[in-house]
Design a protein around this motif. Structure first.
Motif, short mmCIF file in Angstrom:
data_model
loop_
_atom_site.label_atom_id
_atom_site.label_comp_id
_atom_site.label_asym_id
_atom_site.label_seq_id
_atom_site.Cartn_x
_atom_site.Cartn_y
_atom_site.Cartn_z
N PHE A 195 -4.81 7.21 -6.55
CA PHE A 195 -5.77 6.72 -5.57
C PHE A 195 -6.80 7.80 -5.24
CE2 PHE A 195 -2.23 3.80 -4.77
CZ PHE A 195 -2.91 2.60 -4.75
N GLU B 259 -7.68 2.36 0.38
CA GLU B 259 -6.46 1.76 -0.13
C GLU B 259 -5.28 2.72 -0.07
OE1 GLU B 259 -9.21 2.05 -1.85
OE2 GLU B 259 -10.02 0.04 -2.25
N ARG C 204 -3.13 2.49 3.24
CA ARG C 204 -2.53 1.16 3.29
C ARG C 204 -1.45 1.02 2.22
NH1 ARG C 204 -6.55 -1.42 1.73
NH2 ARG C 204 -7.56 -1.72 3.74
N SER C 205 -1.74 1.46 1.00
CA SER C 205 -0.80 1.28 -0.10
C SER C 205 0.44 2.14 0.08
CB SER C 205 -1.48 1.61 -1.43
OG SER C 205 -2.54 0.72 -1.68
N GLN D 105 -4.98 -6.12 -1.30
CA GLN D 105 -5.58 -4.87 -0.84
C GLN D 105 -6.40 -5.12 0.42
OE1 GLN D 105 -5.25 -1.45 -2.26
NE2 GLN D 105 -3.42 -2.62 -2.82
N GLY D 106 -7.62 -4.68 0.48
CA GLY D 106 -8.42 -4.86 1.68
C GLY D 106 -9.08 -6.22 1.77
N ASN E 197 -9.03 -10.23 -6.03
CA ASN E 197 -7.83 -9.81 -5.32
C ASN E 197 -7.38 -10.89 -4.33
OD1 ASN E 197 -9.23 -7.09 -6.09
ND2 ASN E 197 -7.12 -6.57 -5.66
#
Length: 786
Positions: free
Chosen positions: A99, A105, A108-109, A149-150, A156
């Motif tokens: 990343f 991300e 969050r990930s 994800q976002g 996505n």
């Protein structure tokens, strides 16, 4: 440290990681990687008990209802902890370099991946169906968030919604199956159900529903399209969720229940049939893909079908192979995804047609890929070879048409596996004529070392069969051996010249030739392409559901209160009404009248209800409604419920006051009758619907009140604990002590109602509207009161 504490620790630390990521992104992933690694280390220290009787823990949260949280560490649990904990730690370490430093991300990930590891750990260790289902749905939620994800990119969002719809649909079906199976078995504990499996039609339905959930979560045909679509997620998410962990959830469910039900055709036939079709279709589609991640995704679908077949057969040797392949798949598929991520990051593409000469430029990546792909293809001295040879032996050893049919199916699937394994290596690293060599920079060690560890573990375990054999033997011990040869089978690199060895050699040879003939295979694929695919079917179902919802909503949401009420009442009749008609049994000791006062009170309620529709004045209708409410309150008094009667009288009084205050501002009569009276047919339909609903409510009240023949366990606890509250009435003890918050909420509702009533009453004091409108004038008051 206990199993329960490990699961909870994952969730707690995951909640803290976003704050750590704001300070240092790599530190967040490093901290996240420590907990799965510690879980793996802890599990290995419990290897002895796990291979013996198992390590069990339970936490009761409603003992009277036999509800609790039960976990168990056994051989299958150890293998899954290797995947969830070991591969999870490697993927989190890999993510620290994958990343971007300034990417949103990352934080969050890191949190979501660790939270997913926690809920997946709870799922694979669960020893009761309800606990398993709770974690089952949590994995779907975590997958939705990780794939989406976002939510900034349409691809996505679409993939996340598709995965959620598919898995939640299967989860709802599975929930119904869990309830049916638990009720039929008298327990929800999986080990107890497997030890004494129940029988009957309800069990057959339960197994079918549970299999729907397992098939959707493990991307079996026809529910497989969500997995290739989910490849839009970042590569670490694909390597963990969609290769090593989450997609194994359905396989784990089948593995947990197979020891009790594998001998039943209603279990093994659908598992084996869907598994074989999935293995063949996934392998064939993987050969045609040019995107390396999608190639691995279809390969994962194929391998999951392979695992389903092995866990569903119920043969002891096949179960040894199943556990071996379960471990092998995570150890070779996760590093392949990591390699694709490294290629994409350094070369800027993962399209096979655009990559050329990468094997010479980056021999390290090529070597680790070859090691993992060779295990996937079943090359000797690797763990995948041990599993495949045991699989051929397991299905062929019993003989007969069933064994040979499954064996040939696995052979064809293995040929396809070798072909797409070779295609992956060729697409990623071969020098292709007419394609410029890519100028990939050297990937950082953080993107290659985790892949080497996972692929190297497959080589070590392949060269040391006893390490995996101990786990596989313990799991397979739940399946009876048909003969001495089956009972004495062990994983080994050499079993002599045999049909399984011949099958392995044929798979390697034909698979390589099929890869060489890939152009012809592509021509056949184009010729066999059908207009309706599984992905297209999903799109048609979703679009059709949306169109139906729009049209149905347009019909029932017509802006008419009678239509709304009619739809609700019709739904009551069609669902619980039909169930009551088919299964309801009237109590044998049911009496028509228990007290003489019930007769006049009941007649008064009935007469008021019959007269109410004929009322033309609003005030008359309000009085009739009040009469019905007060009559029901009187029935409560006669039946020994003074507290209910008091609440009823209070509500009716407040309602009557509110109605009177409101009626002062409305015309005395209902709207004038229309010139055209309602059609007779409409009136008959409304009357029939009202009558049927009334009959249903009365019958349901009688039937449901007579179902319970003795107090429930919870009621008995209320009665036993009531003296400790100092109350002389058990109802008072429940309201004041046991349901204190609920009672406070009800009091709050009453206070709001009283405040609203007082506000309406006081508002009339400031009414300064002109009297000429007729509302509130003496003439209006006189007309209102009759």
């Amino acid at each position: 440290m206990s199993l329960l504490a490990l699961v909870l620790a994952h969730l707690v630390v995951a909640g803290l990681l976003p704050w750590v990521a704001r300070w240092n992104r790599r530190a967040a992933f490093g901290i996240a990687a420590l907990l799965p690694a510690a879980t793996l280390g802890w599990a290995l220290t419990r290897l002895g008990p796990a291979l013996g009787p198992g390590v069990s823990e339970s936490l009761a949260w409603a003992p009277a209802l036999d509800l609790g949280y039960t976990v168990r560490l056994d051989a299958l649990g150890i293998v899954m902890i290797v995947l969830v904990g070991g591969i999870g730690a490697l993927v989190l370490a890999y993510s620290a370099w994958y990343f971007a430093d300034d990417g949103e991300e990352a934080s969050r990930s890191a949190a979501l991946l660790l939270a997913f590891a926690g809920v997946m750990l709870g799922l694979v260790l669960a020893d009761d169906l309800l606990t398993l289902y709770v974690f089952w749905e949590l994995t779907s939620v975590a997958s939705f968030l990780l794939v989406g994800q976002g939510g900034l990119h349409r691809a996505n969002r679409r993939a996340a919604v598709q995965a959620l719809l598919m898995t939640v649909f299967g989860g709802l079906a599975m929930l119904l199956g869990v309830v049916l199976l638990g009720q039929a078995a008298g327990t929800f504990v999986i080990s107890e159900i497997v030890a004494a499996p129940p029988t009957g039609g309800a069990v057959t339905a339960a197994l079918a529903l549970i299999l729907v959930g397992a098939l959707t979560k493990s991307a079996q045909v026809p529910f497989h399209p969500w997995l290739p679509a989910a490849m839009v997620a970042p590569t670490p998410v694909s390597a963990y969720l969609h290769a090593a962990a989450m997609v194994k959830a359905g396989v784990v469910v089948v593995a947990r229940l197979s020891p009790g039900f594998a001998d039943r055709p209603q279990w093994w036939v659908p598992v084996v049939a869907f598994g074989l079709v999935t293995m063949l279709l996934g392998g064939w589609r993987a050969m045609q893909e040019t995107d390396l991640k999608r190639l691995l995704a279809f390969g994962t679908i194929s391998q999951l079908g392979f695992l389903m077949v092995l866990f569903g057969t119920g043969d002891r040797i096949a179960e040894i192979a199943a556990l071996t392949m379960l471990l092998a798949h995570g150890l070779f598929k996760a590093p392949l995804f990591m390699v694709v991520g490294a290629i994409d990051e350094t070369a800027g593409t993962r399209e096979a047609g655009e990559l050329s000469g990468l094997g010479r430029a980056r021999p390290g990546l090529a070597a680790v890929s070859a090691l993992a792909a060779a295990s996937m293809a079943g090359v000797p001295f690797l763990l995948g070879f041990l599993g495949k040879e045991a699989a051929f032996e397991g299905v062929l050893h019993p003989g007969g048409p069933r064994g040979w049919l499954i064996g040939v199916g696995l052979l064809v699937g293995s040929v396809l596996t070798v072909a797409y394994s070779a295609r992956f290596l060729w697409g990623a690293f071969a020098t292709k004529p007419g394609v410029d060599a890519v100028g990939a920079v050297a990937p950082p060690a953080g993107l290659t070392v985790p892949a080497w560890i996972a692929a190297g573990a497959g080589l070590v375990l392949g060269c040391a069969p006893p390490l995996t054999d101990a786990l596989a033997q313990r799991y397979a011990a739940a399946y009876p051996a048909a003969d001495a040869e089956e009972a004495g089978y062990h994983l080994a690199l050499w079993h002599g010249f045999s049909v399984p060895l011949l099958f392995s050699a044929v798979a390697l040879g034909l698979g390589y030739l099929l890869h060489r003939w890939r152009a012809r295979a592509a021509t056949v694929h184009r010729a066999l392409r059908f207009p309706i695919t599984a992905e297209r079917s999903y799109e048609l179902v979703v679009a059709g559901t949306e169109r139906f919802a729009v049209r149905f909503t347009g019909r029932v949401q017509a802006g008419s209160l009678p239509v709304y009420l009619g739809v609700l009442l019709a739904t009551v009749l069609l669902l619980p009404g039909v169930a009551l008609l088919l299964g309801g049994v009237l109590p044998e000791d049911q009496r028509l009248v228990d007290a003489l006062m019930q007769i006049p009170l009941g007649l008064g309620v009935v007469v008021a209800a019959l007269v109410l529709p004929r009322a033309r004045r609003r005030f008359t209708a309000v009085l009739l409604l009040g009469a019905i409410g007060y009559g029901i309150g009187g029935l409560f008094v006669v039946d020994g419920g003074p507290d209910l009667a008091l609440a009823q009288f209070l509500v009716e009084t407040l309602t009557l006051v509110v109605f009177v205050l409101v009626l002062r501002r409305l015309p005395a009569h209902f709207d004038a009758r229309p010139e055209v009276s309602p059609r007779r047919a409409v009136q008959v339909r409304k009357g029939a619907l009202a009558a049927l609903v009334g009959i249903f409510v009365a019958a349901a009240g009688v039937v449901l009140s007579g179902v319970r023949q003795q107090p429930s366990a919870v009621s008995a606890q209320y009665v036993a604990l009531a003296p400790e509250t100092g109350a002389e009435n058990v109802v008072a003890a429940i309201l004041v002590d046991f349901r204190a918050l609920d009672t406070v909420g009800e009091i709050t509702v009453l206070m709001v109602a009283i405040a609203g009533t007082a506000s309406l009453a006081l508002a009339t004091r400031y009414d300064r509207r002109p009297r000429g409108s007729g509302s509130g004038t003496p003439e209006h008051e006189k007309e209102l009161l009759g």
